[in-house]
Design an enzyme around this catalytic site. Sequence first.
Site, PDB file in Angstrom:
ATOM      1  N   ALA A  95       4.742  -6.981   5.116  1.00  0.00           N
ATOM      2  CA  ALA A  95       3.996  -5.726   5.283  1.00  0.00           C
ATOM      3  C   ALA A  95       3.680  -5.477   6.754  1.00  0.00           C
ATOM      4  O   ALA A  95       2.878  -6.199   7.358  1.00  0.00           O
ATOM      5  CB  ALA A  95       2.712  -5.781   4.473  1.00  0.00           C
ATOM      6  N   VAL A 143      26.850   8.921  18.432  1.00  0.00           N
ATOM      7  CA  VAL A 143      26.986   7.532  18.870  1.00  0.00           C
ATOM      8  C   VAL A 143      26.215   7.430  20.188  1.00  0.00           C
ATOM      9  O   VAL A 143      26.582   8.082  21.170  1.00  0.00           O
ATOM     10  CB  VAL A 143      28.470   7.165  19.078  1.00  0.00           C
ATOM     11  CG1 VAL A 143      28.600   5.758  19.684  1.00  0.00           C
ATOM     12  CG2 VAL A 143      29.218   7.265  17.758  1.00  0.00           C
ATOM     13  N   TYR A 175       6.330  -1.753  18.836  1.00  0.00           N
ATOM     14  CA  TYR A 175       6.782  -2.436  17.603  1.00  0.00           C
ATOM     15  C   TYR A 175       7.269  -3.842  17.960  1.00  0.00           C
ATOM     16  O   TYR A 175       6.814  -4.830  17.383  1.00  0.00           O
ATOM     17  CB  TYR A 175       7.914  -1.654  16.916  1.00  0.00           C
ATOM     18  CG  TYR A 175       8.761  -2.533  16.038  1.00  0.00           C
ATOM     19  CD1 TYR A 175      10.006  -3.004  16.477  1.00  0.00           C
ATOM     20  CD2 TYR A 175       8.309  -2.947  14.788  1.00  0.00           C
ATOM     21  CE1 TYR A 175      10.773  -3.845  15.689  1.00  0.00           C
ATOM     22  CE2 TYR A 175       9.068  -3.791  13.997  1.00  0.00           C
ATOM     23  CZ  TYR A 175      10.299  -4.238  14.452  1.00  0.00           C
ATOM     24  OH  TYR A 175      11.051  -5.083  13.680  1.00  0.00           O
ATOM     25  N   LEU A 228      21.008   3.183  12.422  1.00  0.00           N
ATOM     26  CA  LEU A 228      22.397   3.640  12.321  1.00  0.00           C
ATOM     27  C   LEU A 228      22.879   3.804  10.892  1.00  0.00           C
ATOM     28  O   LEU A 228      23.375   4.885  10.504  1.00  0.00           O
ATOM     29  CB  LEU A 228      23.316   2.667  13.063  1.00  0.00           C
ATOM     30  CG  LEU A 228      24.822   2.960  12.960  1.00  0.00           C
ATOM     31  CD1 LEU A 228      25.152   4.304  13.622  1.00  0.00           C
ATOM     32  CD2 LEU A 228      25.638   1.836  13.594  1.00  0.00           C
ATOM     33  N   LYS A 258       5.724  -7.925  17.184  1.00  0.00           N
ATOM     34  CA  LYS A 258       6.438  -9.104  16.653  1.00  0.00           C
ATOM     35  C   LYS A 258       6.251 -10.292  17.598  1.00  0.00           C
ATOM     36  O   LYS A 258       5.998 -11.416  17.169  1.00  0.00           O
ATOM     37  CB  LYS A 258       7.933  -8.801  16.477  1.00  0.00           C
ATOM     38  CG  LYS A 258       8.247  -7.797  15.396  1.00  0.00           C
ATOM     39  CD  LYS A 258       7.759  -8.258  14.023  1.00  0.00           C
ATOM     40  CE  LYS A 258       8.143  -7.285  12.925  1.00  0.00           C
ATOM     41  NZ  LYS A 258       7.572  -7.656  11.612  1.00  0.00           N
ATOM     42  N   ASN A 291       0.844  -1.220   0.000  1.00  0.00           N
ATOM     43  CA  ASN A 291       0.000   0.000   0.000  1.00  0.00           C
ATOM     44  C   ASN A 291       0.873   1.262   0.000  1.00  0.00           C
ATOM     45  O   ASN A 291       0.397   2.365   0.209  1.00  0.00           O
ATOM     46  CB  ASN A 291      -0.950  -0.009   1.212  1.00  0.00           C
ATOM     47  CG  ASN A 291      -0.193   0.108   2.537  1.00  0.00           C
ATOM     48  OD1 ASN A 291       1.054   0.118   2.538  1.00  0.00           O
ATOM     49  ND2 ASN A 291      -0.913   0.199   3.630  1.00  0.00           N
ATOM     50  N   SER A 337      11.715 -10.593  14.326  1.00  0.00           N
ATOM     51  CA  SER A 337      12.870  -9.753  14.649  1.00  0.00           C
ATOM     52  C   SER A 337      13.564 -10.231  15.919  1.00  0.00           C
ATOM     53  O   SER A 337      12.925 -10.755  16.830  1.00  0.00           O
ATOM     54  CB  SER A 337      12.395  -8.303  14.856  1.00  0.00           C
ATOM     55  OG  SER A 337      13.424  -7.525  15.421  1.00  0.00           O
TER      56      SER A 337
HETATM   57  C1  WQD Z   1      21.761   0.077  16.074  1.00  0.00           C
HETATM   58  C2  WQD Z   1      22.766   0.647  17.067  1.00  0.00           C
HETATM   59  C3  WQD Z   1      21.859   2.426  18.373  1.00  0.00           C
HETATM   60  C4  WQD Z   1      21.460   5.436  15.279  1.00  0.00           C
HETATM   61  C5  WQD Z   1      16.005  -1.765  15.483  1.00  0.00           C
HETATM   62  C6  WQD Z   1      14.865  -2.735  15.756  1.00  0.00           C
HETATM   63  C7  WQD Z   1      15.035  -3.965  14.904  1.00  0.00           C
HETATM   64  C8  WQD Z   1      15.070  -3.528  13.492  1.00  0.00           C
HETATM   65  C9  WQD Z   1      16.288  -2.616  13.285  1.00  0.00           C
HETATM   66  C10 WQD Z   1      13.255  -3.005  12.032  1.00  0.00           C
HETATM   67  C11 WQD Z   1      22.137   0.940  18.423  1.00  0.00           C
HETATM   68  C12 WQD Z   1      23.030   2.906  17.513  1.00  0.00           C
HETATM   69  C13 WQD Z   1      21.702   4.256  15.952  1.00  0.00           C
HETATM   70  C14 WQD Z   1      22.312   6.549  15.490  1.00  0.00           C
HETATM   71  C15 WQD Z   1      23.606   5.245  17.036  1.00  0.00           C
HETATM   72  N1  WQD Z   1      13.854  -2.868  13.198  1.00  0.00           N
HETATM   73  N2  WQD Z   1      22.759   4.162  16.809  1.00  0.00           N
HETATM   74  N3  WQD Z   1      23.362   6.408  16.370  1.00  0.00           N
HETATM   75  O1  WQD Z   1      17.807  -0.424  17.460  1.00  0.00           O
HETATM   76  O2  WQD Z   1      19.445  -2.344  16.965  1.00  0.00           O
HETATM   77  O3  WQD Z   1      17.202  -2.359  15.891  1.00  0.00           O
HETATM   78  O4  WQD Z   1      16.095  -1.463  14.116  1.00  0.00           O
HETATM   79  O5  WQD Z   1      13.558  -3.718  11.119  1.00  0.00           O
HETATM   80  O6  WQD Z   1      13.935  -4.831  15.135  1.00  0.00           O
HETATM   81  O7  WQD Z   1      14.923  -3.135  17.119  1.00  0.00           O
HETATM   82  O8  WQD Z   1      18.885  -0.696  15.165  1.00  0.00           O
HETATM   83  O9  WQD Z   1      20.105   0.817  13.660  1.00  0.00           O
HETATM   84  O10 WQD Z   1      18.432   1.815  15.315  1.00  0.00           O
HETATM   85  O11 WQD Z   1      20.606   0.917  16.122  1.00  0.00           O
HETATM   86  O12 WQD Z   1      24.565   5.148  17.844  1.00  0.00           O
HETATM   87  O13 WQD Z   1      22.150   7.663  14.909  1.00  0.00           O
HETATM   88  O14 WQD Z   1      23.228   1.889  16.557  1.00  0.00           O
HETATM   89  O15 WQD Z   1      21.885   3.045  19.644  1.00  0.00           O
HETATM   90  O16 WQD Z   1      23.109   0.684  19.424  1.00  0.00           O
HETATM   91  P1  WQD Z   1      18.374  -1.420  16.499  1.00  0.00           P
HETATM   92  P2  WQD Z   1      19.472   0.783  15.003  1.00  0.00           P
END
Ligand code: WQD
Length: 340
Positions: free
Chosen positions: A83, A217, A149, A200, A153, A33, A124
Site C-alpha cells: 500500500a 516514444v 515517489y 508504457l 522508496k 483503502n 523499486s
Molecule cells: C518505461 C519507458 C519511458 C510511456 C516507473 C517507476 C518505477 C515503477 C514503474 C511504479 C521509459 C517510456 C513510457 C510512454 C514511452 N513505478 N515511455 N512512452 O519510468 O521506467 O518506471 O514506473 O511501480 O518505480 O520509476 O516506467 O513505464 O513509465 O516507462 O516512451 O507513453 O517507457 O520514457 O523509457 P519507468 P514507464
Amino acid sequence: MAKILVTGGTGFIGSHTVVELHNAGHEVILVDNFANSSPKILDQLEVITGKKFEFEELDLCEEAKVKAFVAAHPEITGVIHFAAYKAVGESVQHPLKYYKNNFFSLINLLNAFDSKIDFVFSSSCTVYGQPDTLPVTESAAVKKAESPYGNTKQIAEEILTETCAVSPELFVTSLRYFNPVGAHESALIGELPIGVPQNLVPFITQSAIGKRGAITVHGADYNTPDGSAIRDYIHVVDLAKAHVAAIKRLESKAAASNYEVFNLGTGKGSSVLEVIQAFESSTGEKLNYAIGPRREGDVEQVYGDVTKSAEGLGWTAALDLSEMMRSAWNWEKYLKENPF
Ligand code: WQD
C-alpha cells in the site's frame, strides 16, 4: 492458523500476490483503502481462486485504526506491504501527499506490530537512478531519486534498515522491482491505471484498444542500440511468485540478517521500440506510434543483476516479453467488455 497480511491487496501487484500466496497454501488477509484500486478485484480474486478472502477496508495512515486492526489479528505472522502511492509524475506535483501517505502507513504498521514481525517491503529499482554499471546489483550505490515517489522508496528503506538495527525480532526483506507489466492468465485481474497511463505498457494496450491516441516514444536519441530507453520488464505473476519465495525465506529463518534486499527483474533489458515490436508480433495488433522528445526524469537504461535473488530466494522470472504483452492485451480486452 498463521496468516499473511497483504496491504494494498486489491492493487495491481498485491492482487496477483494474493493469488500466488493462496496457490502456495497460505492463509491471507487483505487490507486496502481503494485509493488506487477497485473493490471489484475482491470478487475477481474469488472467481480465480474459489476463495472469499478475509478483507478489511483500512487507511493505514489512521494510526489508531491500524493498531486496533493488528491487535484484533494476533494470527498474522507476516506482512507484505504494497500500500503506497506510486505515480512518479503525480509525486512531483504533490510531494507532501506522497511523503505523508507512504511514510505514515509504513511507520503505523511497524509500530502496530511493535517491530516484531516478518515484513516484505515493496521497493523499486528507481532507488538506483542511472546505475554506473549494468546489470545493477543490490550493492550498487543508491542515488538521489529523480522524484518524491522514488525518494519515498529510498527513505523507506532507510527507515527499515535503521529500525531493524535496533529491533532483533523485525525481519525485513526489501524487494526492488524493475518494471512490472502484464496480467493474470485469466485476464480477470491486471493493471488498473487511473486517468491517462504514465507507464508504457498500459498506454500501449489503451492505444491498441482505441482508448488513447498514438503512442509517443519518449526519446530515440539515447546511447542504446535502437536509441530508445531500456528497462527490465518483468511479468507481474513472476513478481508475485517472488513475494511467496521471500515469505518462505523469512518463515524458514533462512535470512542471512534481519534486513535483506533483492532485485526482482529478469536480468534482461528491453528498449521501448522492442516492447512495441513484441506487442505487435505477439498480439497481431498494429500500433500507432511516433518518436517524441525525452521525458524529464527518465534514466537511459536500467536492468537488474538477479543472481542474488536466484540464490537467496530460489526464484527466477520465467515469463518472457511476448507473454507479458499477450496477457496485458487480454486484460485490456476484458476491461472493454467489463468496465470496472
Ligand atoms: C518505461 C519507458 C519511458 C510511456 C516507473 C517507476 C518505477 C515503477 C514503474 C511504479 C521509459 C517510456 C513510457 C510512454 C514511452 N513505478 N515511455 N512512452 O519510468 O521506467 O518506471 O514506473 O511501480 O518505480 O520509476 O516506467 O513505464 O513509465 O516507462 O516512451 O507513453 O517507457 O520514457 O523509457 P519507468 P514507464
